[in-house]
Scaffold this active site. Structure first.
Site, PDB file in Angstrom:
ATOM      1  N   LYS A   1       0.814  -1.229   0.000  1.00  0.00           N
ATOM      2  CA  LYS A   1       0.000   0.000   0.000  1.00  0.00           C
ATOM      3  C   LYS A   1       0.845   1.275   0.000  1.00  0.00           C
ATOM      4  O   LYS A   1       0.430   2.298  -0.519  1.00  0.00           O
ATOM      5  CB  LYS A   1      -0.939   0.004   1.205  1.00  0.00           C
ATOM      6  CG  LYS A   1      -2.121  -0.954   1.071  1.00  0.00           C
ATOM      7  CD  LYS A   1      -3.051  -0.788   2.271  1.00  0.00           C
ATOM      8  CE  LYS A   1      -4.252  -1.683   2.178  1.00  0.00           C
ATOM      9  NZ  LYS A   1      -5.220  -1.435   3.264  1.00  0.00           N
TER      10      LYS A   1
ATOM     11  N   ASP B   1     -10.154   3.267   1.982  1.00  0.00           N
ATOM     12  CA  ASP B   1     -10.389   2.801   3.360  1.00  0.00           C
ATOM     13  C   ASP B   1     -11.093   3.870   4.202  1.00  0.00           C
ATOM     14  O   ASP B   1     -11.981   3.553   4.993  1.00  0.00           O
ATOM     15  CB  ASP B   1      -9.066   2.401   4.038  1.00  0.00           C
ATOM     16  CG  ASP B   1      -8.601   1.017   3.612  1.00  0.00           C
ATOM     17  OD1 ASP B   1      -9.452   0.216   3.171  1.00  0.00           O
ATOM     18  OD2 ASP B   1      -7.391   0.729   3.715  1.00  0.00           O
TER      19      ASP B   1
HETATM   20  P1  NAP Z   1      -0.507  -2.863  10.528  1.00  0.00           P
HETATM   21  O1  NAP Z   1      -0.146  -1.709   9.674  1.00  0.00           O
HETATM   22  O2  NAP Z   1       0.424  -4.017  10.651  1.00  0.00           O
HETATM   23  O3  NAP Z   1      -0.795  -2.276  12.025  1.00  0.00           O
HETATM   24  C1  NAP Z   1      -1.145  -3.115  13.075  1.00  0.00           C
HETATM   25  C2  NAP Z   1      -1.401  -2.296  14.338  1.00  0.00           C
HETATM   26  O4  NAP Z   1      -1.879  -3.176  15.359  1.00  0.00           O
HETATM   27  C3  NAP Z   1      -0.167  -1.618  14.906  1.00  0.00           C
HETATM   28  O5  NAP Z   1      -0.571  -0.419  15.547  1.00  0.00           O
HETATM   29  C4  NAP Z   1       0.321  -2.636  15.938  1.00  0.00           C
HETATM   30  O6  NAP Z   1       0.999  -2.051  17.021  1.00  0.00           O
HETATM   31  C5  NAP Z   1      -0.983  -3.168  16.468  1.00  0.00           C
HETATM   32  N1  NAP Z   1      -0.839  -4.545  16.981  1.00  0.00           N
HETATM   33  C6  NAP Z   1      -0.576  -5.665  16.257  1.00  0.00           C
HETATM   34  N2  NAP Z   1      -0.564  -6.748  17.066  1.00  0.00           N
HETATM   35  C7  NAP Z   1      -0.812  -6.279  18.326  1.00  0.00           C
HETATM   36  C8  NAP Z   1      -0.921  -6.912  19.600  1.00  0.00           C
HETATM   37  N3  NAP Z   1      -0.777  -8.240  19.740  1.00  0.00           N
HETATM   38  N4  NAP Z   1      -1.171  -6.128  20.683  1.00  0.00           N
HETATM   39  C9  NAP Z   1      -1.339  -4.789  20.552  1.00  0.00           C
HETATM   40  N5  NAP Z   1      -1.252  -4.150  19.368  1.00  0.00           N
HETATM   41  C10 NAP Z   1      -0.999  -4.886  18.264  1.00  0.00           C
HETATM   42  O7  NAP Z   1      -1.909  -3.499  10.077  1.00  0.00           O
HETATM   43  P2  NAP Z   1      -3.127  -2.770   9.333  1.00  0.00           P
HETATM   44  O8  NAP Z   1      -2.924  -2.829   7.875  1.00  0.00           O
HETATM   45  O9  NAP Z   1      -3.315  -1.461  10.001  1.00  0.00           O
HETATM   46  O10 NAP Z   1      -4.346  -3.773   9.669  1.00  0.00           O
HETATM   47  C11 NAP Z   1      -4.818  -3.947  10.967  1.00  0.00           C
HETATM   48  C12 NAP Z   1      -6.098  -4.784  10.973  1.00  0.00           C
HETATM   49  O11 NAP Z   1      -7.125  -4.098  10.259  1.00  0.00           O
HETATM   50  C13 NAP Z   1      -5.960  -6.151  10.300  1.00  0.00           C
HETATM   51  O12 NAP Z   1      -6.682  -7.099  11.047  1.00  0.00           O
HETATM   52  C14 NAP Z   1      -6.619  -5.936   8.942  1.00  0.00           C
HETATM   53  O13 NAP Z   1      -7.164  -7.134   8.409  1.00  0.00           O
HETATM   54  C15 NAP Z   1      -7.724  -4.963   9.316  1.00  0.00           C
HETATM   55  N6  NAP Z   1      -8.189  -4.133   8.197  1.00  0.00           N
HETATM   56  C16 NAP Z   1      -9.516  -4.155   7.904  1.00  0.00           C
HETATM   57  C17 NAP Z   1      -9.999  -3.386   6.878  1.00  0.00           C
HETATM   58  C18 NAP Z   1     -11.455  -3.420   6.549  1.00  0.00           C
HETATM   59  O14 NAP Z   1     -11.819  -2.986   5.455  1.00  0.00           O
HETATM   60  N7  NAP Z   1     -12.294  -3.897   7.444  1.00  0.00           N
HETATM   61  C19 NAP Z   1      -9.129  -2.565   6.135  1.00  0.00           C
HETATM   62  C20 NAP Z   1      -7.769  -2.557   6.460  1.00  0.00           C
HETATM   63  C21 NAP Z   1      -7.315  -3.353   7.501  1.00  0.00           C
HETATM   64  P3  NAP Z   1       2.593  -1.763  16.991  1.00  0.00           P
HETATM   65  O15 NAP Z   1       2.756  -0.428  16.359  1.00  0.00           O
HETATM   66  O16 NAP Z   1       2.985  -1.815  18.415  1.00  0.00           O
HETATM   67  O17 NAP Z   1       3.198  -2.887  16.175  1.00  0.00           O
END
Ligand code: NAP
Length: 270
Positions: A66, A102
């Protein structure tokens, strides 16, 4: 469309994505001469050359491209610029235009359920999805607080969008009417996990979880149990996909048909 148009997903991995099912179902319901394939990408620059040379109509972009895709595009829209990520590409006569659906998908998921203007909202997480969510909430005039496991990253995001910051350890005590989870906590296969204690749920008016697999996360189940309104991650997923179809075709997508297909697929997976 005179000739059949190909649209695709660029990501790595892509095998579990629901985008092909959702978009194919939509194209069929719209009676469009269009198809959609998921491509497992190793080289994003090469993939974009392919889009140009094969006259592919457009693409959805997912992890981990992305942000990496941005330097190879001819233009990106203001939302994508502010969020710093592109999840949609439109091939307009060989020019590749980048968008981020998004934020719009998140707001469309909220529409009709909650007006977030002036509401105190706590956003859990500071990753890519959080950037789109915080951007969208700030645009609507919400009073946003970001909390994140890695404090520095959370603070940076909060600063960038003029939101407040709260340490991860203090999240249970946050004063807010709306909670939005943008972390993957609770996502399949770790479906027994929740980012906040079930007991802290009843102080919220609305809980939104953007995790869409499973259909209903532990967080949402706990909120429902306390009589709190909920919005499922699948709704944002469908709405961001619907926005992609508007960008690619200029036509109104069959949102209800898309929602039904995604919901059934998620329920069958459970
Ligand atoms: P990302 O860029 O990898 O960010 C993940 C975030 O979650 C970071 O802030 C990370 O914290 C935190 N995190 C991960 N594991 C954790 C844990 N065990 N405890 C506490 N914090 C944790 O991922 P993303 O692209 O933002 O996606 C995140 C989620 O949103 C995924 O499940 C994805 O499938 C979902 N999503 C859904 C949609 C939709 O349309 N519904 C769209 C996009 C994404 P740190 O900074 O400390 O690593």
């Amino acid at each position: 469309m005179k000739e059949e148009k190909l649209f695709c997903l660029l990501g790595n991995p892509v095998s579990h994505s629901l985008s092909p099912l959702m978009h194919r179902t939509a194209f069929k319901a719209m009676d469009l001469k269009a198809c959609y394939h998921a491509f497992l990408i190793h080289d994003i620059a090469g993939a974009l050359k392919g889009i140009r040379s094969l006259s592919i109509g457009g693409a959805s972009v997912t992890i981990p491209f992305k942000e990496a895709i941005i330097p190879y595009l001819d233009w990106i829209d203001d939302d994508a610029k502010c969020i710093g990520a592109v999840n949609t590409v439109l091939n307009r006569d060989g020019s590749l235009l980048g968008f981020n659906t998004d934020a719009r998908g998140f707001l469309n998921a909220l529409a009709g359920v909650a007006n977030v203007a002036k509401k105190k909202v706590i956003v859990l997480g500071a990753g890519g999805a959080a950037r789109a969510v915080v951007y969208a909430l700030m645009q609507q005039g919400a009073d946003v607080t970001v909390t994140n496991r890695t404090g520095e990253r959370g603070e940076r995001l909060a600063r960038e969008f003029s939101a407040s910051f709260l340490s991860w350890e203090e999240r249970e005590a946050a004063e807010a009417q709306i909670l939005v989870n943008t972390t993957p906590i609770g996502m399949y296969p770790r479906t027994e996990e929740s980012p906040v204690d079930d007991k802290s749920m009843k102080r919220f008016e609305l809980v939104v979880d953007i995790v869409y697999n499973p259909w209903e996360t532990k967080l949402l189940k706990a909120a429902k149990k306390k009589g709190v309104k909920t919005i499922h991650g699948a709704e944002m997923f469908v709405q961001q996909g619907a926005e992609q179809i508007r960008i690619w075709t200029g036509l109104e997508p069959p949102v209800e048909v898309m929602r039904k297909a995604v919901k059934e697929a998620l329920k069958n997976e459970a």
